[in-house]
Write a protein that holds these residues in place. Structure first.
Motif, mmCIF file in Angstrom:
data_model
loop_
_atom_site.group_PDB
_atom_site.id
_atom_site.type_symbol
_atom_site.label_atom_id
_atom_site.label_comp_id
_atom_site.label_asym_id
_atom_site.label_seq_id
_atom_site.Cartn_x
_atom_site.Cartn_y
_atom_site.Cartn_z
ATOM 1 N N TYR A 80 0.856 -1.190 0.000
ATOM 2 C CA TYR A 80 0.000 0.000 0.000
ATOM 3 C C TYR A 80 0.892 1.240 0.000
ATOM 4 O O TYR A 80 1.489 1.587 1.019
ATOM 5 C CB TYR A 80 -0.923 -0.006 1.218
ATOM 6 C CG TYR A 80 -1.698 1.280 1.405
ATOM 7 C CD1 TYR A 80 -2.515 1.770 0.390
ATOM 8 C CD2 TYR A 80 -1.618 2.003 2.578
ATOM 9 C CE1 TYR A 80 -3.226 2.945 0.541
ATOM 10 C CE2 TYR A 80 -2.328 3.175 2.754
ATOM 11 C CZ TYR A 80 -3.125 3.638 1.736
ATOM 12 O OH TYR A 80 -3.829 4.816 1.895
ATOM 13 N N LEU A 81 1.060 1.843 -1.177
ATOM 14 C CA LEU A 81 1.946 2.997 -1.341
ATOM 15 C C LEU A 81 3.334 2.680 -0.749
ATOM 16 O O LEU A 81 3.912 3.472 -0.014
ATOM 17 C CB LEU A 81 1.348 4.240 -0.697
ATOM 18 C CG LEU A 81 0.006 4.710 -1.281
ATOM 19 C CD1 LEU A 81 -0.503 5.932 -0.537
ATOM 20 C CD2 LEU A 81 0.124 5.015 -2.769
ATOM 21 N N ARG A 82 3.830 1.515 -1.093
ATOM 22 C CA ARG A 82 5.130 1.068 -0.589
ATOM 23 C C ARG A 82 6.243 1.841 -1.301
ATOM 24 O O ARG A 82 6.392 1.767 -2.514
ATOM 25 C CB ARG A 82 5.310 -0.432 -0.812
ATOM 26 C CG ARG A 82 6.617 -0.986 -0.240
ATOM 27 C CD ARG A 82 6.724 -2.487 -0.499
ATOM 28 N NE ARG A 82 6.717 -2.781 -1.924
ATOM 29 C CZ ARG A 82 7.800 -2.742 -2.699
ATOM 30 N NH1 ARG A 82 8.970 -2.395 -2.187
ATOM 31 N NH2 ARG A 82 7.709 -3.026 -3.985
ATOM 32 N N GLU A 83 6.994 2.593 -0.540
ATOM 33 C CA GLU A 83 8.053 3.433 -1.085
ATOM 34 C C GLU A 83 9.395 2.745 -0.866
ATOM 35 O O GLU A 83 9.819 2.518 0.267
ATOM 36 C CB GLU A 83 8.027 4.804 -0.405
ATOM 37 C CG GLU A 83 8.933 5.831 -1.044
ATOM 38 C CD GLU A 83 8.679 7.219 -0.496
ATOM 39 O OE1 GLU A 83 9.661 7.987 -0.377
ATOM 40 O OE2 GLU A 83 7.515 7.542 -0.178
ATOM 41 N N GLY A 84 10.043 2.366 -1.963
ATOM 42 C CA GLY A 84 11.301 1.655 -1.857
ATOM 43 C C GLY A 84 12.489 2.580 -1.686
ATOM 44 O O GLY A 84 12.364 3.812 -1.660
ATOM 45 N N ASP A 85 13.654 1.994 -1.579
ATOM 46 C CA ASP A 85 14.893 2.772 -1.487
ATOM 47 C C ASP A 85 15.276 3.305 -2.866
ATOM 48 O O ASP A 85 14.896 2.740 -3.904
ATOM 49 C CB ASP A 85 16.022 1.899 -0.943
ATOM 50 C CG ASP A 85 15.749 1.421 0.472
ATOM 51 O OD1 ASP A 85 15.090 2.164 1.231
ATOM 52 O OD2 ASP A 85 16.187 0.307 0.808
ATOM 53 N N ALA A 86 16.015 4.383 -2.873
ATOM 54 C CA ALA A 86 16.526 4.928 -4.132
ATOM 55 C C ALA A 86 17.506 3.940 -4.754
ATOM 56 O O ALA A 86 18.384 3.421 -4.070
ATOM 57 C CB ALA A 86 17.203 6.272 -3.886
ATOM 58 N N ILE A 87 17.302 3.653 -6.034
ATOM 59 C CA ILE A 87 18.154 2.670 -6.703
ATOM 60 C C ILE A 87 18.872 3.326 -7.885
ATOM 61 O O ILE A 87 18.423 4.349 -8.413
ATOM 62 C CB ILE A 87 17.332 1.458 -7.191
ATOM 63 C CG1 ILE A 87 16.263 1.908 -8.191
ATOM 64 C CG2 ILE A 87 16.717 0.710 -6.021
ATOM 65 C CD1 ILE A 87 15.488 0.738 -8.800
ATOM 66 N N THR A 88 19.963 2.717 -8.296
ATOM 67 C CA THR A 88 20.736 3.215 -9.430
ATOM 68 C C THR A 88 21.286 2.013 -10.185
ATOM 69 O O THR A 88 21.088 0.858 -9.792
ATOM 70 C CB THR A 88 21.866 4.132 -8.949
ATOM 71 O OG1 THR A 88 22.524 4.703 -10.082
ATOM 72 C CG2 THR A 88 22.875 3.373 -8.108
ATOM 73 N N ASP A 89 21.938 2.268 -11.304
ATOM 74 C CA ASP A 89 22.581 1.185 -12.046
ATOM 75 C C ASP A 89 23.907 1.697 -12.606
ATOM 76 O O ASP A 89 24.218 2.886 -12.557
ATOM 77 C CB ASP A 89 21.677 0.633 -13.145
ATOM 78 C CG ASP A 89 21.242 1.703 -14.138
ATOM 79 O OD1 ASP A 89 21.982 2.702 -14.299
ATOM 80 O OD2 ASP A 89 20.172 1.553 -14.749
ATOM 81 N N ARG A 90 24.704 0.784 -13.166
ATOM 82 C CA ARG A 90 26.050 1.145 -13.594
ATOM 83 C C ARG A 90 26.084 2.157 -14.744
ATOM 84 O O ARG A 90 26.884 3.091 -14.707
ATOM 85 C CB ARG A 90 26.826 -0.117 -13.966
ATOM 86 C CG ARG A 90 27.298 -0.899 -12.740
ATOM 87 C CD ARG A 90 28.044 -2.157 -13.135
ATOM 88 N NE ARG A 90 27.159 -3.127 -13.796
ATOM 89 C CZ ARG A 90 27.577 -4.290 -14.273
ATOM 90 N NH1 ARG A 90 28.860 -4.625 -14.218
ATOM 91 N NH2 ARG A 90 26.721 -5.120 -14.831
ATOM 92 N N PRO A 91 25.238 2.030 -15.790
ATOM 93 C CA PRO A 91 25.322 3.022 -16.873
ATOM 94 C C PRO A 91 24.970 4.440 -16.422
ATOM 95 O O PRO A 91 25.441 5.406 -17.008
ATOM 96 C CB PRO A 91 24.308 2.498 -17.900
ATOM 97 C CG PRO A 91 24.200 1.039 -17.605
ATOM 98 C CD PRO A 91 24.336 0.930 -16.129
ATOM 99 N N GLN A 92 24.118 4.548 -15.371
ATOM 100 C CA GLN A 92 23.739 5.872 -14.872
ATOM 101 C C GLN A 92 23.943 5.870 -13.351
ATOM 102 O O GLN A 92 22.983 5.996 -12.578
ATOM 103 C CB GLN A 92 22.284 6.179 -15.226
ATOM 104 C CG GLN A 92 22.019 6.202 -16.717
ATOM 105 C CD GLN A 92 20.604 6.627 -17.036
ATOM 106 O OE1 GLN A 92 20.061 7.530 -16.426
ATOM 107 N NE2 GLN A 92 20.004 5.974 -18.017
#
Length: 287
Positions: free
Chosen positions: A246-258
């Motif tokens: 219910y409006l589950r807010e995850g952690d900020a994620i990133t990846d290698r190209p950006q």
């Protein structure tokens, strides 16, 4: 002999998923940190994302799936309260929505949907509807009379005190209109004649019908042909959400190209469910 009546049915209402996200670049955050910060960049982007989610949730609430194969839209208000479109009348004639043979897995009728000649099926699993082309051509005393009848037939209740507008079971009765219909309604209410004044009089400054608030819905403006008036009892018409989604807010994620770009997602699983079609609401169309 002891006979046990078959009084149970199983509803089949699918979950639907909604999602929003916002993104920020690491160096953007560095440029907008205190004390040089002019605006809260993260907050503004998060608010924009949540507003966009709220908008699509409201839009889908007032829509019905195109057919039983449409798995992107929830079972919105028009699904549970289909309008009369083919034959004029008023009563518990609301069968299955267009494109469906059942309503949440229960067959309300064996005849075609939205006709007063409806027969077969589960008669108590039909919604109240009135109107169709030429039945009401304007919001007048005759249409108001039909609203009164729909109110009584579906066991709607009026708020008794101002406090009932904001809390308690009596706060869950609402009427919804598009702009054209609400303007006509308020114009009719301003006349305050002896026949209509009491039912149409504002309650605590709020546009009301029998003291239940009348609310403008922008998404109903698109239906300027039928101009539907929906009455909804939210004691019987509910939105369910999935626990832990219910409006589950995850952690900020990133990846290698950006690697400097961080994205935060918000997820929601929900379903719109009517548990009593004869008492959850009605629709009156002003063609």
């Amino acid at each position: 002999e002891v006979n046990v009546a078959d009084v149970q049915h199983q509803l089949d209402v699918p979950w639907v998923q909604a999602q929003t996200y916002w993104t920020i670049e690491r160096r953007e955050a560095l440029r907008n940190r205190a004390p040089a910060r002019f605006i809260d960049l993260v907050k503004s982007r998060r608010v924009d994302a949540m507003v966009s989610l709220a908008n699509i949730l409201e839009e889908r609430f007032w829509q019905a799936p195109a057919s039983s194969s449409d798995d992107l839209h929830p079972y919105g208000v028009p699904y549970w309260f289909p309008k009369l479109t083919t034959t004029a009348g008023e009563g518990f004639y609301g069968g299955s929505a267009s494109g469906f043979t059942t309503t949440a897995g229960i067959d309300p009728a064996t005849a075609s949907e939205n006709t007063p000649s409806i027969s077969g099926g589960e008669s108590k699993w039909r919604s109240y509807c009135a109107g169709s082309t030429g039945y009401y051509t304007a919001l007048d005393a005759t249409a108001i009379k039909t609203l009164k009848k729909a109110w009584l037939k579906t066991h709607f209740q009026s708020p008794l005190l101002v406090q009932d507008l904001v809390e308690g079971p009596l706060s869950n009765f609402r009427l919804f209109m598009n702009a054209n219909t609400q303007v006509d309604y308020e114009t009719l209410a301003e006349k305050q004649n002896e026949n209509l004044g009491r039912d149409l009089a504002p309650f605590n400054g709020v546009t009301a019908f029998r003291r239940a608030p009348v609310i403008y819905i922008a998404y109903l403006d698109a239906d300027s042909t039928a101009n539907p008036i929906y009455g909804i009892n939210f004691n019987k018409f509910k939105v369910f959400v999935l626990d832990q989604d219910y409006l589950r807010e995850g952690d900020a994620i990133t990846d290698r190209p950006q690697h400097n770009v961080f994205t935060t997602f918000v997820d929601l699983s929900y379903a719109i469910v009517c548990i009593n079609r004869q008492q959850s609401g009605f629709v009156v169309s002003i063609f």
